[in-house]
Design a protein around this motif. Structure first.
Motif, PDB file in Angstrom:
ATOM      1  N   SER A  99       0.823  -1.214   0.000  1.00  0.00           N
ATOM      2  CA  SER A  99       0.000   0.000   0.000  1.00  0.00           C
ATOM      3  C   SER A  99       0.855   1.262   0.000  1.00  0.00           C
ATOM      4  O   SER A  99       0.427   2.299  -0.512  1.00  0.00           O
ATOM      5  N   ILE A 100       2.053   1.188   0.537  1.00  0.00           N
ATOM      6  CA  ILE A 100       2.932   2.359   0.637  1.00  0.00           C
ATOM      7  C   ILE A 100       3.359   2.841  -0.749  1.00  0.00           C
ATOM      8  O   ILE A 100       3.703   4.004  -0.931  1.00  0.00           O
ATOM      9  N   LYS A 101       3.273   1.980  -1.734  1.00  0.00           N
ATOM     10  CA  LYS A 101       3.635   2.353  -3.105  1.00  0.00           C
ATOM     11  C   LYS A 101       2.492   3.058  -3.831  1.00  0.00           C
ATOM     12  O   LYS A 101       2.699   3.689  -4.848  1.00  0.00           O
ATOM     13  N   GLY A 102       1.299   2.972  -3.283  1.00  0.00           N
ATOM     14  CA  GLY A 102       0.128   3.481  -3.979  1.00  0.00           C
ATOM     15  C   GLY A 102      -0.387   4.808  -3.459  1.00  0.00           C
ATOM     16  O   GLY A 102       0.324   5.580  -2.810  1.00  0.00           O
ATOM     17  N   ALA A 103      -1.652   5.037  -3.741  1.00  0.00           N
ATOM     18  CA  ALA A 103      -2.315   6.279  -3.347  1.00  0.00           C
ATOM     19  C   ALA A 103      -2.508   6.330  -1.834  1.00  0.00           C
ATOM     20  O   ALA A 103      -2.697   5.307  -1.179  1.00  0.00           O
ATOM     21  N   LEU A 104      -2.487   7.536  -1.304  1.00  0.00           N
ATOM     22  CA  LEU A 104      -2.668   7.733   0.134  1.00  0.00           C
ATOM     23  C   LEU A 104      -3.990   7.139   0.614  1.00  0.00           C
ATOM     24  O   LEU A 104      -4.066   6.595   1.717  1.00  0.00           O
ATOM     25  N   ALA A 105      -5.022   7.230  -0.192  1.00  0.00           N
ATOM     26  CA  ALA A 105      -6.338   6.737   0.189  1.00  0.00           C
ATOM     27  C   ALA A 105      -6.353   5.225   0.425  1.00  0.00           C
ATOM     28  O   ALA A 105      -7.219   4.719   1.137  1.00  0.00           O
ATOM     29  N   GLY A 106      -5.387   4.511  -0.130  1.00  0.00           N
ATOM     30  CA  GLY A 106      -5.323   3.062   0.026  1.00  0.00           C
ATOM     31  C   GLY A 106      -4.502   2.605   1.220  1.00  0.00           C
ATOM     32  O   GLY A 106      -4.315   1.409   1.426  1.00  0.00           O
ATOM     33  N   MET A 107      -4.012   3.548   2.012  1.00  0.00           N
ATOM     34  CA  MET A 107      -3.157   3.228   3.161  1.00  0.00           C
ATOM     35  C   MET A 107      -3.938   3.342   4.456  1.00  0.00           C
ATOM     36  O   MET A 107      -4.949   4.044   4.537  1.00  0.00           O
ATOM     37  N   ALA A 108      -3.417   2.698   5.491  1.00  0.00           N
ATOM     38  CA  ALA A 108      -3.932   2.919   6.837  1.00  0.00           C
ATOM     39  C   ALA A 108      -3.763   4.402   7.158  1.00  0.00           C
ATOM     40  O   ALA A 108      -2.798   5.034   6.691  1.00  0.00           O
ATOM     41  N   PRO A 109      -4.665   4.995   7.932  1.00  0.00           N
ATOM     42  CA  PRO A 109      -4.598   6.439   8.196  1.00  0.00           C
ATOM     43  C   PRO A 109      -3.245   6.924   8.728  1.00  0.00           C
ATOM     44  O   PRO A 109      -2.739   7.962   8.296  1.00  0.00           O
ATOM     45  N   GLU A 110      -2.646   6.196   9.664  1.00  0.00           N
ATOM     46  CA  GLU A 110      -1.351   6.621  10.210  1.00  0.00           C
ATOM     47  C   GLU A 110      -0.255   6.561   9.139  1.00  0.00           C
ATOM     48  O   GLU A 110       0.604   7.444   9.070  1.00  0.00           O
TER      49      GLU A 110
END
Length: 184
Positions: A99-110
């Motif tokens: 997820s860290i490679k993708g869009a911010l919206a696809g990551m855990a909030p923190e």
């Protein structure tokens, strides 16, 4: 044209001016074996590395989020792949790492707070007051400075890696060949 290749230095060719570092952190990774082409830089690097890599207040997983996102922004395959391995070693799931490679919206909030700060440093060259506030709320005042230092530290490494074409360390390459990153 002069040869501009700076391959990782072998034990046989290790510079005497950095001899005491070879059997420690510097001899374990290709990035530092590449940096050993400049022994004075490698020696100066060691104390900052101690803080950024070992003694920061972010904790292992948040630190890895910052490093992974820095690797993404730099387009550094070495940093990304090496820190996929390190992220796994500190308990991060493949889905979280991917997820860290993708869009911010696809990551855990923190993670999105941290990744957004990294992105902002690359795009705006500074942290906005709102981003600073978000970081301080998440990791504290010292943590905000550790985010800044981590991005700067790993950016320098990424510039060295990208410029010198440093190969991925054999153990990390073998790990990822045997167990590719699985985003699910």
């Amino acid at each position: 044209m002069a040869d501009t290749a700076f391959p990782p230095i072998t034990d046989t060719d290790w510079p005497e001016a950095a001899a005491e570092l070879r059997d420690g952190f510097a001899g374990r990774l290709n990035v530092y074996r590449t940096m050993a082409h400049h022994p004075a830089l490698l020696r100066a690097w060691a104390p900052l590395r101690g803080h950024v890599v070992i003694d920061n207040v972010l904790g292992k997983q948040f630190s890895e989020v910052v490093i992974l996102r820095t690797g993404v922004n730099l387009g550094s395959d070495y940093e990304w792949n090496h820190h996929v391995s390190r992220g796994r070693a500190c308990g991060m799931s493949d889905a979280r790492i991917a997820s860290i490679k993708g869009a911010l919206a696809g990551m855990a909030p923190e993670d999105a707070i941290l990744a957004s700060a990294v992105d902002e440093l690359f795009t705006a060259k500074r942290l906005s007051p709102a981003t600073q506030e978000g970081l301080v709320n998440l990791v504290g005042r010292e943590g905000m400075f550790d985010v800044l230092a981590t991005v700067g530290f790993y950016s320098t490494l990424g510039y060295i890696l990208n410029s010198c074409g440093t190969p991925l360390d054999d153990d990390v390459a073998a790990e990822l060949a045997a167990r590719p990153l699985n985003a699910t």
